[in-house]
Design an enzyme around this catalytic site. Sequence first.
Site, PDB file in Angstrom:
ATOM      1  N   TYR A  13      55.254  49.887  46.153  1.00  8.15           N
ATOM      2  CA  TYR A  13      53.809  50.124  46.349  1.00  8.15           C
ATOM      3  C   TYR A  13      53.606  51.365  47.208  1.00  8.15           C
ATOM      4  O   TYR A  13      52.765  52.211  46.889  1.00  8.15           O
ATOM      5  CB  TYR A  13      53.159  48.903  47.010  1.00  8.15           C
ATOM      6  CG  TYR A  13      51.653  49.037  47.220  1.00  8.15           C
ATOM      7  CD1 TYR A  13      50.778  48.973  46.148  1.00  8.15           C
ATOM      8  CD2 TYR A  13      51.117  49.218  48.493  1.00  8.15           C
ATOM      9  CE1 TYR A  13      49.396  49.079  46.334  1.00  8.15           C
ATOM     10  CE2 TYR A  13      49.742  49.334  48.693  1.00  8.15           C
ATOM     11  CZ  TYR A  13      48.887  49.262  47.612  1.00  8.15           C
ATOM     12  OH  TYR A  13      47.524  49.377  47.806  1.00  8.15           O
ATOM     13  N   SER A  47      45.764  54.312  50.237  1.00 10.39           N
ATOM     14  CA  SER A  47      46.012  53.181  51.142  1.00 10.39           C
ATOM     15  C   SER A  47      46.703  53.717  52.389  1.00 10.39           C
ATOM     16  O   SER A  47      47.337  54.780  52.345  1.00 10.39           O
ATOM     17  CB  SER A  47      46.941  52.179  50.460  1.00 10.39           C
ATOM     18  OG  SER A  47      47.390  51.205  51.378  1.00 10.39           O
TER      19      SER A  47
HETATM   20  N1  LIG Z   1      42.625  45.246  49.547  1.00  8.86           N
HETATM   21  C1  LIG Z   1      43.340  46.027  50.341  1.00  8.86           C
HETATM   22  O1  LIG Z   1      43.777  45.603  51.421  1.00  8.86           O
HETATM   23  C2  LIG Z   1      43.635  47.443  49.943  1.00  8.86           C
HETATM   24  C3  LIG Z   1      44.170  48.291  50.917  1.00  8.86           C
HETATM   25  C4  LIG Z   1      44.465  49.603  50.560  1.00  8.86           C
HETATM   26  C5  LIG Z   1      44.230  50.046  49.287  1.00  8.86           C
HETATM   27  N2  LIG Z   1      43.723  49.193  48.342  1.00  8.86           N
HETATM   28  C6  LIG Z   1      43.505  49.711  46.987  1.00  8.86           C
HETATM   29  O2  LIG Z   1      42.175  49.483  46.612  1.00  8.86           O
HETATM   30  C7  LIG Z   1      42.070  49.484  45.193  1.00  8.86           C
HETATM   31  C8  LIG Z   1      41.172  48.332  44.748  1.00  8.86           C
HETATM   32  O3  LIG Z   1      41.807  47.108  45.071  1.00  8.86           O
HETATM   33  P1  LIG Z   1      41.032  45.844  45.680  1.00  8.86           P
HETATM   34  O4  LIG Z   1      41.591  45.597  47.000  1.00  8.86           O
HETATM   35  O5  LIG Z   1      39.582  45.987  45.486  1.00  8.86           O
HETATM   36  O6  LIG Z   1      41.640  44.677  44.737  1.00  8.86           O
HETATM   37  P2  LIG Z   1      40.986  43.780  43.598  1.00  8.86           P
HETATM   38  O7  LIG Z   1      39.808  43.046  44.128  1.00  8.86           O
HETATM   39  O8  LIG Z   1      42.130  43.000  43.042  1.00  8.86           O
HETATM   40  O9  LIG Z   1      40.479  44.851  42.533  1.00  8.86           O
HETATM   41  C9  LIG Z   1      41.341  45.518  41.657  1.00  8.86           C
HETATM   42  C10 LIG Z   1      40.522  46.085  40.517  1.00  8.86           C
HETATM   43  O10 LIG Z   1      41.405  46.772  39.596  1.00  8.86           O
HETATM   44  C11 LIG Z   1      41.149  46.286  38.276  1.00  8.86           C
HETATM   45  N3  LIG Z   1      42.369  46.341  37.478  1.00  8.86           N
HETATM   46  C12 LIG Z   1      43.575  45.771  37.763  1.00  8.86           C
HETATM   47  N4  LIG Z   1      44.443  46.014  36.766  1.00  8.86           N
HETATM   48  C13 LIG Z   1      43.773  46.759  35.842  1.00  8.86           C
HETATM   49  C14 LIG Z   1      44.117  47.327  34.592  1.00  8.86           C
HETATM   50  N5  LIG Z   1      45.351  47.196  34.071  1.00  8.86           N
HETATM   51  N6  LIG Z   1      43.184  48.036  33.906  1.00  8.86           N
HETATM   52  C15 LIG Z   1      41.935  48.180  34.412  1.00  8.86           C
HETATM   53  N7  LIG Z   1      41.555  47.677  35.588  1.00  8.86           N
HETATM   54  C16 LIG Z   1      42.455  46.973  36.298  1.00  8.86           C
HETATM   55  C17 LIG Z   1      40.671  44.849  38.490  1.00  8.86           C
HETATM   56  O11 LIG Z   1      39.851  44.406  37.432  1.00  8.86           O
HETATM   57  P3  LIG Z   1      40.298  43.514  36.176  1.00  8.86           P
HETATM   58  O12 LIG Z   1      41.264  42.489  36.671  1.00  8.86           O
HETATM   59  O13 LIG Z   1      38.997  42.976  35.703  1.00  8.86           O
HETATM   60  O14 LIG Z   1      40.898  44.474  35.200  1.00  8.86           O
HETATM   61  C18 LIG Z   1      39.806  45.005  39.720  1.00  8.86           C
HETATM   62  O15 LIG Z   1      38.519  45.460  39.376  1.00  8.86           O
HETATM   63  C19 LIG Z   1      43.512  49.426  44.669  1.00  8.86           C
HETATM   64  O16 LIG Z   1      43.893  50.723  44.247  1.00  8.86           O
HETATM   65  C20 LIG Z   1      44.309  49.030  45.903  1.00  8.86           C
HETATM   66  O17 LIG Z   1      45.643  49.485  45.866  1.00  8.86           O
HETATM   67  C21 LIG Z   1      43.406  47.918  48.655  1.00  8.86           C
END
Ligand SMILES: NC(=O)c1ccc[n+]([C@@H]2O[C@H](COP(=O)([O-])OP(=O)(O)OC[C@H]3O[C@@H](n4cnc5c(N)ncnc54)[C@H](OP(=O)(O)O)[C@@H]3O)[C@@H](O)[C@H]2O)c1
Length: 238
Positions: A150, A137
């Site tokens: 975070y 991130s």
């Molecule tokens: N969105 C942003 O602005 C942003 C920015 C920078 C970095 N990121 C990073 O991008 C990555 C993906 O996030 P996203 O933005 O796509 O959010 P998201 O839509 O909430 O996706 C998160 C994913 O992680 C899975 N997950 C959460 N807890 C879990 C667990 N205990 N075991 C297995 N799977 C788990 C969720 O699936 P289930 O709930 O089905 O388990 C979901 O598939 C993360 O590492 C986040 O820190 C996001």
Amino acid sequence: MDLNNKVALITGASSGIGKAIAQELDSVGMKLVLTARSQDKLEQLAASLKNAKVLAGAITDAQMPYSLLEFALESYGRLDVVINNAGVMTIGAIEEVDIDSIAQMARLNVEAVYRMAYTTLKHFKKVGSGFLINTSSIAGLKTAPTYGAYNGTKHAVEAFTDALRMELAGTGIKVASVAPGTVDTGLYDNWTQENKDYISSGGVLLPEDISRSVRFILEQPDHVLIPRMLVVPTNQPV
Ligand SMILES: NC(=O)c1ccc[n+]([C@@H]2O[C@H](COP(=O)([O-])OP(=O)(O)OC[C@H]3O[C@@H](n4cnc5c(N)ncnc54)[C@H](OP(=O)(O)O)[C@@H]3O)[C@@H](O)[C@H]2O)c1
């Protein structure tokens, strides 16, 4: 790398960035293993793709990386790419922060990333090739008040990725991170409106903006590595 018919394992594939990466890699002919906890969502996604298999479960379960590696090898006979992507984002001021949620975030964003990486890199070393991409991130490159825990998890991912890249130089194995700014996903579902407004004040990316970047990193020729790709909304103020 020519991605056609290669095999990728994607964590956090049930929504947001992971789901978009699955769709992008499917579009170039990759065979996929999808994981997250939400089996229904994963199966629905797999049904819309050409060649995807599902193994649902909590990635924080220490056995899960071994099970996923075994599942990929049993299903397809090989594993070429690992997208270490599952994560959550818990923020808050000192007075209001829930320490158990913070610890849970550290287990998911850091411990599970380490376990997945070491398990699959041991396999990559055995076969002499492979590509690991960790979702970091912009929060892994800077800090902000109330975001400290975070920030710490994503700084850990950045440091880990950089050290692995150097450790693996000359082995045929590549390691990189993709570092998004604000992306419109489920990550902020439980946030207050005030915090949502702040994080999206410069606009938001779409998950497809990140999956396109991941594909670009993977498609570089053998002698080129993009070790980190930082992708932010054009008007992001931080
Ligand atoms: N969105 C942003 O602005 C942003 C920015 C920078 C970095 N990121 C990073 O991008 C990555 C993906 O996030 P996203 O933005 O796509 O959010 P998201 O839509 O909430 O996706 C998160 C994913 O992680 C899975 N997950 C959460 N807890 C879990 C667990 N205990 N075991 C297995 N799977 C788990 C969720 O699936 P289930 O709930 O089905 O388990 C979901 O598939 C993360 O590492 C986040 O820190 C996001």
